[in-house]
Structure formats: C-alpha cells, structure tokens
Enzyme design. Structure first.
Site, PDB file in Angstrom:
ATOM      1  N   LYS A   1      -6.156   4.896   7.966  1.00 46.69           N
ATOM      2  CA  LYS A   1      -4.986   5.643   7.477  1.00 46.69           C
ATOM      3  C   LYS A   1      -5.280   7.138   7.406  1.00 46.69           C
ATOM      4  O   LYS A   1      -4.467   7.976   7.818  1.00 46.69           O
ATOM      5  CB  LYS A   1      -4.576   5.105   6.109  1.00 46.69           C
TER       6      LYS A   1
ATOM      7  N   SER B   1       0.810  -1.220   0.000  1.00 47.35           N
ATOM      8  CA  SER B   1       0.000   0.000   0.000  1.00 47.35           C
ATOM      9  C   SER B   1       0.843   1.270   0.000  1.00 47.35           C
ATOM     10  O   SER B   1       0.313   2.359  -0.202  1.00 47.35           O
ATOM     11  CB  SER B   1      -0.926   0.009   1.222  1.00 47.35           C
TER      12      SER B   1
END
Length: 811
Positions: free
Chosen positions: A701, A658
């Site tokens: 996040k 990611s």
C-alpha cells in the site's frame, strides 16, 4: 474549557522502515562454505505431528499436512518419511493366481518380502516345461500303443456284436442293410434282397414268418445300438484315465521338484497341488484332439491353456529396502485401487487374472502414500473409494462402471487385499477445515494434523540458520553459490514475502525459484557466483513480468482517468489504500473515498453495500463508524444524520475493513467542513473507540501511493498514514526508504483516529474537557455543532414528536 492538545504523529526514521539482514555472526565467503540444514527447520510442531502419525499403529491415525504452500511441503515430508521407512520392515509381496474352481474370482496370495519374483519365475519355467513335456508324453510309443488298444477294444466289441447279428440274419434269409439313416432289415432269396412286389407274391404264411423273424432281429439290433454309446463312453473314460495317468507321469516330477524351493510356504505348496489336479483333470486342453474327442471347455477359452498357471506378481519389494514411500500425482480411482485391463480378441474385449494391475494403495501398502487432497477430491469416486478402503482395511479393485452399474457384464472379482499403510494428504488449511466441517467421516480417518508454520521468528540466530537454508536449497538445485551480500538480500526478501519484518517465510519453493532466477542473471553476466545485484535483478524481473495490471492502474491515475489527488486539500475527500492480488502478485492502489452528509435519521449509507459491491467485512467496517459517531457525539440525543460513503470509480467488489479509518476521516471532514490533505494517503481499520488497528499488505500500500507521487514529482509533504501496530511489518523497497531518509516522502504511524485527524487536517482535534464540551475551533467541536444543526433542522421539519417517533428509522 480547553482540553489537552492532540499532537500529530511524526514520520518514521529510516531504521524503522525495514529491518536489514545482519550476518556478521556467521563467517563465510559463499554458501559453499555453509553446511546443510534440514528443510524442516523451525517446524518442530509439524515434525512432532508427523513422527506421531507415522509411529502410531491404530487405525484412523493418518496425516493431513497443511501449510500456506502445500506444494512445497511434499518434498520435505517425503524425505522425512523415507528416512523413517528405510529402517522399517518391508511389506509382503502379493500375487494373483487363477482360481480353478471359479475363474472369475482370482485368488490373492501373500508371500514374504522378495519371494514373489521367484515364485512367478518358477511358475513361468514350469509352464515352459509343460509345453514340452505334455506333448512329448502324448506322442510317445507307449501312450500311442495303449490308446490303440483301447480304440481297438471298442471297435472289436462293436464289430463282434454286428457280426453275430449279421450271421443270425443271414441264416434266416434276412439282410442287414446300412443306410444313411441307420440300419434296416430286408428278406432275401438266393442271396438277393427281395423286391416288395416279389415279397408280396409269397404265401401269406411265409410272409408272416418273415415278419416275425425281422421283428426279433430288430430288437436285437436295437439292443446293440443302445450298447454302442455305453461302449463309447467306456472308451472315452478309458482314454481319459490313460490321459490322466500319462499327465501325472509327465508332470508329477516337475511339480515335485518345484515344491522344494517353497517348502516353507504352505500356501504355495497348496497351489501347486491345485495346479497338478487341474492339469490331470483338464488334460484334453493340452493335447491335440484325436479320435473325435472334443475340447471339454469349448472353443472360446478366455485364458490360454497354459496361461492359467501363470502368476500375476502384483507388488514386490526386495528385502532390505524398507517400507515403500509412494507419491501418487494423479489419484484417479483406478490409479488408487488398481484396475482390470482388457484385451481385444476377435472383436471381443476379454480379461483374465493376469490383467489385474496394482494401484497406489497396493504399491504403498505397508508404508506411506502421499496424496494431494484437492486432486483426490476432484477425481470422481476417488475420495469415496479411499475412505471405504480405510474403513474396511482392505483394497478392493473397483471401476467407475461397476460403481455406476452401467453394465451387467460379468467381470473379474479379485480377492480384496488387506490394507495397512499411512495416508498423508497435503492441502490448504481452508480445505482441511472444510472437510472437517462437512464430511462426517473425515475425522474418523485423518486424526493427525501436521500444521506447518508459514514463517519463522526473525530473532536470535534465525538469520544464520536461514543462510544455511539458502545454501541447502542452492546445492539441492545444483546452483552456483551465493556470496554474503546475496544471501543477506535473500533473507531480506524472505521477510518481505512473510509480510513481516520480524518473520522469515518458510515457503522454500518461492525462495528456491528466486535462487534459480538469480543464477540465470549471474550467468548472463558471466559471474561464477550469485551476487546481490543478481538477486535484486531476479526480484525486479519477477515483479516486472506480473506488473502489467499495476502499470495500467497507475497509468489511469497519472492520466487523470482515475481521479486521485496528491496535492492540495478537500472537504470530505481522502485517498484510501487497497491491495490487489492477481496470480500471486500483490500491489497497492490508491483510491479516492468521498463522504456527503445531510440531516437525517442517523443512517450511514455504504453505497458499495447498497449496490452489492461491498463484501461483508467492508460493510462491518462502515457500520462500526456509526458506533463511533454515536459513542462520541450522541451523548444526549440520537444523531440526526444522513451520510453516504463511496469508493469513487470502483467498478469491482470491495471487501476488507482496512479503509474504515480513511472513511471515518472523510466523514468527519464532511461534518466539520474541514479540508483533508490530499498529499497523504491512509490505511488502517478502526474500532468503535477510535483506535486504529493493524491491516495487511502495508508494504504494498505504501509503495503503491509512493509510485504515484514519484511519477508526479515528490514534494516533500507527501506520505502515508499507517496503523502504529503495522510498523513492525515494514520491509519497504530501498527507493522508498531513501526518499523517506531524504525528507521527500514520509510514513506516519497512527494509533488513534484523533492522531490521524490532526495530521490530515492540520487543525486541533480536541478532547472533552471537565465540563463535557469540546474546545472552540477544534474538529470535534465543529462536528458536534454540525450534528446539533442537523438535529435542529430535522426537528423543525418533523416536530419534536415526529423526531422521537422516527428517531431510529430511515427517512
């Protein structure tokens, strides 16, 4: 020539940052007004699999139930099977009986459902009657008189023989003398036994005659003595026959009466005949020893005389209750297949058929047995015993000692019992696939997979159905009802737990726990119902209890111990976002990623991988960057680049791809020497064509970087770049949404690396024109020019031939 201009993405509108629950189509005040819904809601595939596995009768079609939270599935599956089991025929009763021929091999007997307790009680009553009837029969005048006749007959025969011998000896002046060592014969004179001296003074002819007479009498004495044991054996046989006759007369009618209730059960009738025969054959065990008669089985009798006729009722199920549904929480070997217990008697451990105890397989036989797969696998020998029982279709009681052959002690060997049931294992998907791959016998015994969905699509009337599910859970846990806003808040939380705005989690255990905690806070405030504020408080407290590590991580950043900038710009430096999960709690953490470049042989060095801190997926993401660089910039010659990438201040393992887009931005920034904005953080993976791909944990996040920015002060320029494909997953906290709506924070959807690069640099990225070049001043042109400079510098060092020779090697 100038190519088309790449425009930077725009921040997401408030409506796209979260999908809030809409219950306008459902009229209710509180969940008390809503009807119940099946806990198997939206699990059509799993329900069909369970129905199929439960109905098919062929061997091996047992079920393995998998889901994200298998612990929360057992109650729903158990309820489903119990409904089915109520209409199923009850299984047979099973009892263990003493084996009179081989006591160490108890006999298993099958009885119709519900008949076991009656048989056990009837035999128990028979034993009580025997304890009274037998002593009374042997104490009766008739028995004593007949016994006396037998004893007197033996005594008279013995006395008559000795008397005749005595009279013959007396007539010959010979005395028959009994000594402690037996009988002896001696000469007499005038009624007195001669001393040896006087006998030696007799004439020789007289002495010879006396010797001859004594020898003849000795032979007759020996004949009599040899006859005595024969006569005694006859006496004992007569006494045994008398005892058997007396026993038959005493117990015969009792056993005949007992047969009447079980006339339809030939096996029971046969056992009663065995009891009769054993009683008659072993009458000496039940009467006081008389006349020196000894216990025929010695003093160390393992089973008490009358206990041998007891019935060990192993399992029973009353008629009308249907098939059993058993859940074994501790599936050890003995808890599965049963055990043989021991008792201490005079310092010695002994056992008998009455100490055979059933296991879960016995209790569930004819129905369903629910087991946790991980628990079975972690118990020694349990998994092997379970498979062996399924393969043989019988339950054989075994112990770990027997399997390991640690002792050679003779123990019981009970008859195995036929096995016919459905095993339902619960486990994680990973465990199912591991067993399928590593255990060759697994697919033979567990042919039906019931795969529960983790979430349901949030469309049509899914929210309305979920509201009814919340009502069902509240009633099942006997909680206060929830008002409309509280239900909507729970539905929103379900979407957040699913990690997808378009889904609602089906992990009902987590939702049930949330309701319990919300009621706690409602009661603290004295509220009769659960409100939205109570749900919010419960969520906040759940996070607070688990957030110590998150707070320490954020504190390290805010104190500049872990270096993360939220303002300014820098070359070759970017804020990447990662997710940590500890104890079921997930939180986002920003991390500085840096890149350095120099002339080289086309090698992109992943420092995390070089020091063995990078996982394989992360390493794959870095290697993809090399493919992107080669595909975009190495059109005519190999790239002459030496680059290094690292997660700064990372002291643990790094995995996942990611951060690959962030690493690519940092790498391109270092090559172009164009600074990147530090008030933005980036997440998203990238492919070799520069497309930004979806990642997990997007909400955590974003919130992780938002919390750092808010603590330092929101400037209005801060934000997060996420893959465009992840927009549909957004279920952000309300404070993040408010900040975005007020323009103090932003979330940018990015579809390609060029879009993200335009936003991060504030410069045009550039695309190749018809002439195959990038426009002057664009980021791509700067990168390409820098790579050309590296190639020229490298050629000047190693020469053209060396460059071709070393083009694919690391220098």
């Amino acid at each position: 020539m100038t190519g088309p201009v790449m425009e930077a993405p725009q921040p997401l509108e408030r409506e796209r940052l979260a999908l809030r629950c809409d219950l306008s189509g459902l009229a209710f005040g509180t969940t008390a007004d809503l009807s119940d819904v099946d806990l198997m809601v939206a699990q059509d595939r799993a329900s069909a699999a369970i129905d199929f596995g439960a109905e098919v009768s062929a061997p091996g079609f047992n079920l393995f139930v998998v889901g994200a939270s298998p612990d929360s599935l057992d109650e729903a599956v158990k309820a489903l099977l119990e409904d089915r089991a109520r209409s199923a025929p009850p299984p047979s009763d099973w009892v263990y009986l003493n084996n009179f021929a081989e006591p160490h091999k108890p006999i298993a007997m099958e009885l119709p459902p519900g008949r076991g307790p009656g048989f056990r009680d009837a035999m128990r009553a028979l034993v009580q009657d025997l304890k009274v009837a037998l002593p009374a029969a042997f104490e009766s005048d008739d028995y004593q008189a007949r016994r006396t006749v037998i004893e007197q007959a033996f005594s008279q025969k013995q006395e008559a023989a000795f008397k005749a011998l005595q009279e013959e000896a007396t007539a010959a002046d010979i005395a028959v003398i009994r000594t402690p060592f037996g009988f002896t014969l001696a000469p007499m004179k005038d009624g007195q036994v001669l001393r040896p001296e006087a006998f030696n003074e007799l004439p020789e002819a007289t002495r010879n005659r006396v010797h001859e007479t004594i020898q003849g009498l000795e032979k007759k004495l020996e004949a009599i003595l040899r006859s005595v044991p024969v006569w005694d054996k006859q006496r004992r046989m007569d006494l045994r026959k008398l005892g058997q006759e007396t026993t038959e007369n005493a117990v015969g009618h009792l056993i005949d009466e007992l047969k009447a209730p079980f006339a339809d059960l030939p096996k029971v009738l046969g056992h009663l005949e065995h009891v009769r025969t054993d009683l008659v054959d072993n009458v000496g065990l039940f009467i006081p020893q008389q006349g020196g008669e000894e216990n025929q089985e010695g003093d160390a009798v393992v089973v008490a005389p009358f206990d041998r006729y007891e019935v060990n009722l192993l399992v029973t199920r009353p008629e009308g209750e249907g098939a059993p549904v058993v859940q074994e929480l501790h599936p050890s070997l003995s808890n599965l297949v049963g055990r043989i217990e021991h008792v201490s008697r005079q310092g010695v451990l002994i056992t008998d058929f009455r100490l055979i105890k059933p296991g879960a397989l016995h209790r569930a036989n004819g129905g369903y047995l629910l087991l946790d797969a991980r628990s079975v696998l972690t118990e020694p020998f349990a998994w092997t015993a379970l498979k062996r029982g399924l393969k043989a279709q019988q339950i054989r009681i075994e112990s770990a000692v027997d399997l390991l052959s640690l002792t050679s002690t003779i123990s019981l060997e009970p008859d195995p019992i036929p096995l016919g049931l459905k095993i339902v294992l619960f486990g994680e998907r990973r465990l199912y696939y591991l067993l399928a791959a590593l255990d060759p016998e697994f697919r033979e015994h567990f042919k039906v997979l019931a795969d529960f969905d983790d979430a349901v699509d949030r469309k049509d009337d899914a929210e309305v159905t979920y509201a009814r599910l919340v009502a069902t859970l509240a009633r099942a846990k006997q909680l206060a009802p929830l008002d409309r806003d509280a239900v909507a808040r729970v539905v929103d939380r379900a979407a957040r737990l699913a990690g997808d705005a378009a889904k609602l989690t089906l992990a009902v255990e987590k939702i049930g726990d949330l309701l319990v905690e919300a009621e706690y806070w409602a009661k603290k405030d004295g509220a009769p119902i659960i409100r939205a504020a109570d749900v919010d408080r419960a969520i906040a407290e759940q996070i607070r209890r688990a957030s110590r590590i998150r707070e320490r991580s954020q504190e390290a950043i805010l104190r500049d111990i872990a270096l993360v900038d939220t303002s300014g710009s820098a070359v070759g430096q970017i804020n990447g976002l990662s997710v940590l999960e500890l104890g079921g709690f997930m939180f986002g953490r920003p991390t500085r990623i840096t890149a350095r470049v120099s002339p080289g042989a086309g090698k992109v060095v992943d420092i995390e991988r070089e020091v063995e801190l990078g996982g394989p997926i992360h390493s794959k993401g870095v290697l993809i960057l090399s493919g992107f660089l080669s595909g975009r910039y190495a059109l005519e010659a190999p790239i002459s680049l030496q680059a290094s990438l690292v997660f700064e201040q990372s002291y643990g393992g790094v995995d996942g791809d990611s951060a690959s887009s962030a690493e690519l931005y940092a790498l391109l920034s270092a090559l172009a020497e164009v600074p990147l904005r530090q008030d933005l953080a980036v997440t998203g993976s990238v492919n070799q064509h520069g497309t930004v791909q979806a990642i997990g944990g997007v909400n955590e996040k974003i919130e992780g970087f938002f919390d750092i920015c808010r603590a330092r002060g929101l400037t209005g320029s801060q934000g997060v770049l996420i893959p465009e494909a992840n927009v549909q997953h957004l279920m952000l906290r309300e404070d993040v949404i408010e900040a975005c709506a007020e323009g103090r924070f932003a979330v940018y959807p990015v579809a390609t690396v060029d879009q993200g690069l335009a936003l991060m640099t504030g410069s045009p990225v550039g695309e190749r024109g018809p002439d195959g070049t990038f426009a002057e001043g664009t980021v791509n042109r700067l990168v390409e020019d820098r790579l050309a400079t590296f190639a020229k510098a490298r050629r000047s060092v190693v020469g053209e031939a060396g460059a071709r020779e070393l083009g694919g090697r690391v220098t």
